[in-house]
Design a protein around this motif. Sequence first.
Motif, PDB file in Angstrom:
ATOM      1  N   TYR A   3      10.520  16.903 -18.253  1.00 16.60           N
ATOM      2  CA  TYR A   3       9.407  17.727 -17.778  1.00 16.60           C
ATOM      3  C   TYR A   3       9.829  19.179 -17.588  1.00 16.60           C
ATOM      4  O   TYR A   3       9.037  20.104 -17.826  1.00 16.60           O
ATOM      5  N   THR A  32       9.688  20.693 -21.045  1.00 14.40           N
ATOM      6  CA  THR A  32       8.406  20.710 -21.769  1.00 14.40           C
ATOM      7  C   THR A  32       7.241  21.299 -20.984  1.00 14.40           C
ATOM      8  O   THR A  32       6.166  21.475 -21.562  1.00 14.40           O
ATOM      9  N   GLN A  33       7.420  21.605 -19.689  1.00 11.57           N
ATOM     10  CA  GLN A  33       6.315  22.104 -18.873  1.00 11.57           C
ATOM     11  C   GLN A  33       6.620  23.519 -18.374  1.00 11.57           C
ATOM     12  O   GLN A  33       7.225  23.711 -17.318  1.00 11.57           O
ATOM     13  N   LEU A  52       5.518  24.401 -14.786  1.00 10.51           N
ATOM     14  CA  LEU A  52       6.392  23.862 -13.749  1.00 10.51           C
ATOM     15  C   LEU A  52       7.616  24.757 -13.563  1.00 10.51           C
ATOM     16  O   LEU A  52       8.020  25.048 -12.433  1.00 10.51           O
ATOM     17  N   ILE A 108      -1.301  19.082 -13.265  1.00 14.52           N
ATOM     18  CA  ILE A 108      -0.828  18.916 -14.638  1.00 14.52           C
ATOM     19  C   ILE A 108      -0.804  17.451 -15.057  1.00 14.52           C
ATOM     20  O   ILE A 108      -1.570  17.019 -15.910  1.00 14.52           O
ATOM     21  N   PHE A 131       7.347  16.196 -10.253  1.00 17.54           N
ATOM     22  CA  PHE A 131       7.052  17.631 -10.279  1.00 17.54           C
ATOM     23  C   PHE A 131       7.389  18.260  -8.929  1.00 17.54           C
ATOM     24  O   PHE A 131       7.943  19.361  -8.855  1.00 17.54           O
TER      25      PHE A 131
END
Length: 388
Positions: free
Chosen positions: A204, A207-208, A211, A327, A335
Motif C-alpha cells: 500500500y 501503490t497509494q 497515503l 480509500i 492505513f
Amino acid sequence: MQGKQLSRSDTLFMAACSGLVVANIYYCQPLLVLIAKDFNIPESRAGRIAWLTQTGYACGLLLLVPLGDIMERRKQILLCMVATTGSLALSAWSPTFGVLQVAAFLVGASSISAQLILPLAAHLAPDNRRGSVIGTIMGGIIVGILASRSVSGSLGAVFGWREIYYIAAGIAAVLLVLMRWRFPQSYPSFKGSYGQLMASILYYIRTQPALRQASFRNFMSFAALSSFWVTMVLFLSAPPFGYQSATIGLFGLAGAASALASPLVGKRSDGQGARMNIWIGLVMELLSFAAFYFTGSSLFLLVLGIILVDVGHQTIQISNQTIIYSILPEARNRFNTVFMTSTFIGGACGSAIGIGLWNIGHWPLFCAGTALMVLINVIVTATVSAKP
C-alpha cells in the motif's frame, strides 16, 4: 453498539475512551522537571522520557495496530489496555531512571487503543458522516492531551510525579472494564497470515500516493508540535519566567481551542474540503512559530502561538485522516498504521530536535529551526502533493 450503526452517544463514548488512553503519552511532559530532580539528572536528559514514550507509541502503531485487520478488534483493544495498566504501574514504581526509560517506552507501545478505536469508528460510520465522526473522536483525544498536561502538572507539583502514574494506571483499569462492557465485537475480512498482513502494508505504501503524502504531511506537522511542547517546558522553567510544573501544565489549556475546532474541521473535511483545510492548518503553524519567536517575556504571544499551533496541527491531521479512511475500507487499520507510525516517529524526532536546538541556541534557534520544519512541509505539499 450493535450492528454497523454508530449513534451520537456511541461516538462520544469512543471519544472519551480515546482521550483517556492517549493521555498516557503526555502525562510526562509537564513532569520532566520533577523527574529530573527526583533522579538528580539534568532536565534535558529527563526529556528522554518524552521521546521514548513517543518512540514506543510509534513501534506499537507499526507492529500491533495492523492486527486490527486480522483479529477480533475488541479483544485486541482489551489486551492493549491490560498492558497499558501494567506499564503505567511500572513507571510509577521505577527505582532508577533506566527502569523509567524502559517503562516509558512500554507505556507508549501499549497505549495504541485510540488508534484502534478510530478505524473501528470509521468502519461503523456512514460515508457522509465519516469526517464528522473522526473529528468528534479527535476532539476527545485533544481534550485528553490537554487535560493530561494540565492535570499532571498541577497534581504532580502537589503529590509527586509517581502518584500521577499510579492514578493513570487506575484509570486504565477502569477503562478496561468499561470497554469490555460497551464495545462491540468486530471481525475483520483479511484472512491471510501476520506476515502477509505486514507485507501488504509495504504494498500500500508503494501503490497509494495519497497515503504517502498524508503520512509525510503529518510526520512534519507533529514533529513541529511535539518539538514545541517539550521545549516549552524548558523555556518556561528558565528565566525570566521560572515557572514550576503546576504553572507550566496550565498552559496546555490554551490549546483547548483545538478540541473545540475538531468537530467543525471534521465536518468541513467531508466531501472535498479536506485539502483546503490542510493549507489552512499549514498557514496557522507558520504563524504560530512567528508568535513564539517574538514572545520574549510576553505571555500573550505565547498563548496565541499555542492556540495556532494546536488548531493548525489538528486541522491537518483530521483532514489527512478523512482522506486516507476513504480509500480502501478493508485496509483502514493498515492505513492507520502507516499514517500514525509516521506521525509519532515525527513526534519523537521533533522532541529530540527541539531539545537539541534548545541546548545549542535556546529559544530563538528552536523557533527558527522548527519553523523550517513547517516550511519544508509547505513546499512539499505545494509540489509533490499536487501530483496524483
